[in-house]
Design an enzyme around this catalytic site. Structure first.
Site, PDB file in Angstrom:
ATOM      1  N   CYS A   1      -0.358   4.114   2.168  1.00 11.31           N
ATOM      2  CA  CYS A   1      -0.170   3.860   3.595  1.00 11.31           C
ATOM      3  C   CYS A   1       1.270   4.126   4.021  1.00 11.31           C
ATOM      4  O   CYS A   1       1.522   4.683   5.096  1.00 11.31           O
ATOM      5  CB  CYS A   1      -0.515   2.412   3.939  1.00 11.31           C
ATOM      6  SG  CYS A   1      -2.148   1.860   3.420  1.00 11.31           S
ATOM      7  N   ASP A   2       2.235   3.704   3.200  1.00  9.72           N
ATOM      8  CA  ASP A   2       3.622   3.647   3.649  1.00  9.72           C
ATOM      9  C   ASP A   2       4.608   4.485   2.841  1.00  9.72           C
ATOM     10  O   ASP A   2       5.785   4.572   3.210  1.00  9.72           O
ATOM     11  CB  ASP A   2       4.097   2.182   3.624  1.00  9.72           C
ATOM     12  CG  ASP A   2       3.265   1.295   4.536  1.00  9.72           C
ATOM     13  OD1 ASP A   2       2.854   1.782   5.597  1.00  9.72           O
ATOM     14  OD2 ASP A   2       3.035   0.123   4.184  1.00  9.72           O
TER      15      ASP A   2
ATOM     16  N   CYS B   1       0.838  -1.198   0.000  1.00  5.84           N
ATOM     17  CA  CYS B   1       0.000   0.000   0.000  1.00  5.84           C
ATOM     18  C   CYS B   1       0.873   1.248   0.000  1.00  5.84           C
ATOM     19  O   CYS B   1       1.412   1.636   1.043  1.00  5.84           O
ATOM     20  CB  CYS B   1      -0.929  -0.002   1.214  1.00  5.84           C
ATOM     21  SG  CYS B   1      -1.954   1.477   1.354  1.00  5.84           S
TER      22      CYS B   1
END
Length: 306
Positions: A136-137, A133
């Site tokens: 997300c990261d 993701c």
């Protein structure tokens, strides 16, 4: 024990649209979502192909708007994993967080999850440089060097998103051309931070405490080479989240649920929508369409019980 007209398991675009239509149709509706509203759409930085947003819209924003719209009409949303779905004399029994609810009808919208490659280092460095993701990261890798594995829409979109943070992004693809749509391909080709590693597959993710590099194999020559990277983002497809209902419905060879055109499963009152369903195109718009169709079918089904 609480009894609902409809319980929707999963709060992505399919589940939220079903919740909107059902609640607006005066059905007592509950959505049970294990994470945040929107599913994979919420983990997508930008959605450019959903009608009504000519300049595009951030995936999390679209997801929250969908949730707000469903709640506006009285759809209840709770956040929990669902442990069990069983047939019951009144319809279905859903168990979650040591609670139970009876539903006259159920729409399952549990979607799909990223597929693991299974190479050495993937599990060991999950969360330590291996991610599925980018939204997300990605911010953890500011000014770093990253590898994106895959050549479809998701891989290319996320690679471009990662260039906001990283100094360089390699796209590793087993073929000599991308599978992504042409407009995405062109954007990637035009991005000076992206470099392509063609005809190559990931064979190992290397590191100590965290990722320091990858090993790739040229599928034409079997030659191995190493690329120093700080992180690896993997986009090689998805797997259906069908475990909850695998004993109730028919699955295809990949674990996706085979449904009728109206999203019915053959089990009275049980419908499957969105990415979990066997279908030719998995997009926000097709998920939303599934949700609307299923909610309309639930209204007809419940009316037939009266």
């Amino acid at each position: 024990m609480t009894v609902k007209d409809l319980v929707i398991i999963g709060g992505g675009p399919a589940g939220l649209t079903a919740g909107l239509y059902a609640a607006r149709g005066a059905l007592n509706t509950l959505i049970i979502e294990r994470g945040m509203p929107g599913g994979q759409a919420a983990a997508t930085e930008r959605v450019e192909n959903y009608p009504g947003f000519p300049d595009g819209i951030d995936g999390p924003d679209l997801s929250m708007k969908m949730a707000e719209q469903a709640q506006r009409f009285g759809c209840e949303i709770i956040y929990s994993d669902v442990d069990k779905l069983e047939l019951h004399e009144k319809g279905f029994k859903i168990t979650y967080s040591d609670e139970e609810v009876i539903a006259k009808a159920v729409i399952v919208a549990t979607g799909a999850k990223p597929k693991f490659i299974g190479v050495k280092g993937e599990q060991e460095f999950h969360g330590k440089g291996v991610s599925y993701c980018a939204t997300c990261d990605g911010a953890f890798f500011r000014d770093g060097t990253l590898a994106v594995i895959g050549g479809g829409d998701a891989a290319v979109e996320e690679a471009m998103f990662l260039t906001k943070f990283a100094a360089k992004v390699y796209i590793v693809h087993r073929r000599g051309q991308l599978r992504a749509t042409k407009i995405l391909q062109q954007r990637a080709f035009d991005n000076p931070k992206i470099e392509f590693v063609w005809h190559s597959v990931l064979t190992e993710i290397k590191g100590q405490e965290k990722v320091t590099g990858i090993e790739v194999k040229d599928v034409r020559t079997n030659e191995l080479s190493e690329i120093k990277v700080d992180g690896v983002f993997i986009y090689v497809g998805t797997e259906a989240n069908s475990d909850l209902i695998k004993d109730l419905v028919q699955l295809d060879e990949r674990g996706y649920v085979i449904t009728q055109e109206d999203t019915g499963t053959g089990v009275p009152g049980l419908y499957v929508v969105g990415d979990l369903r066997q279908k030719p195109l998995r997009q926000v718009i097709t998920a939303a369409a599934d949700g609307a169709i299923a909610a309309a079918q639930v209204e007809k089904y419940l009316a037939s019980l009266e």
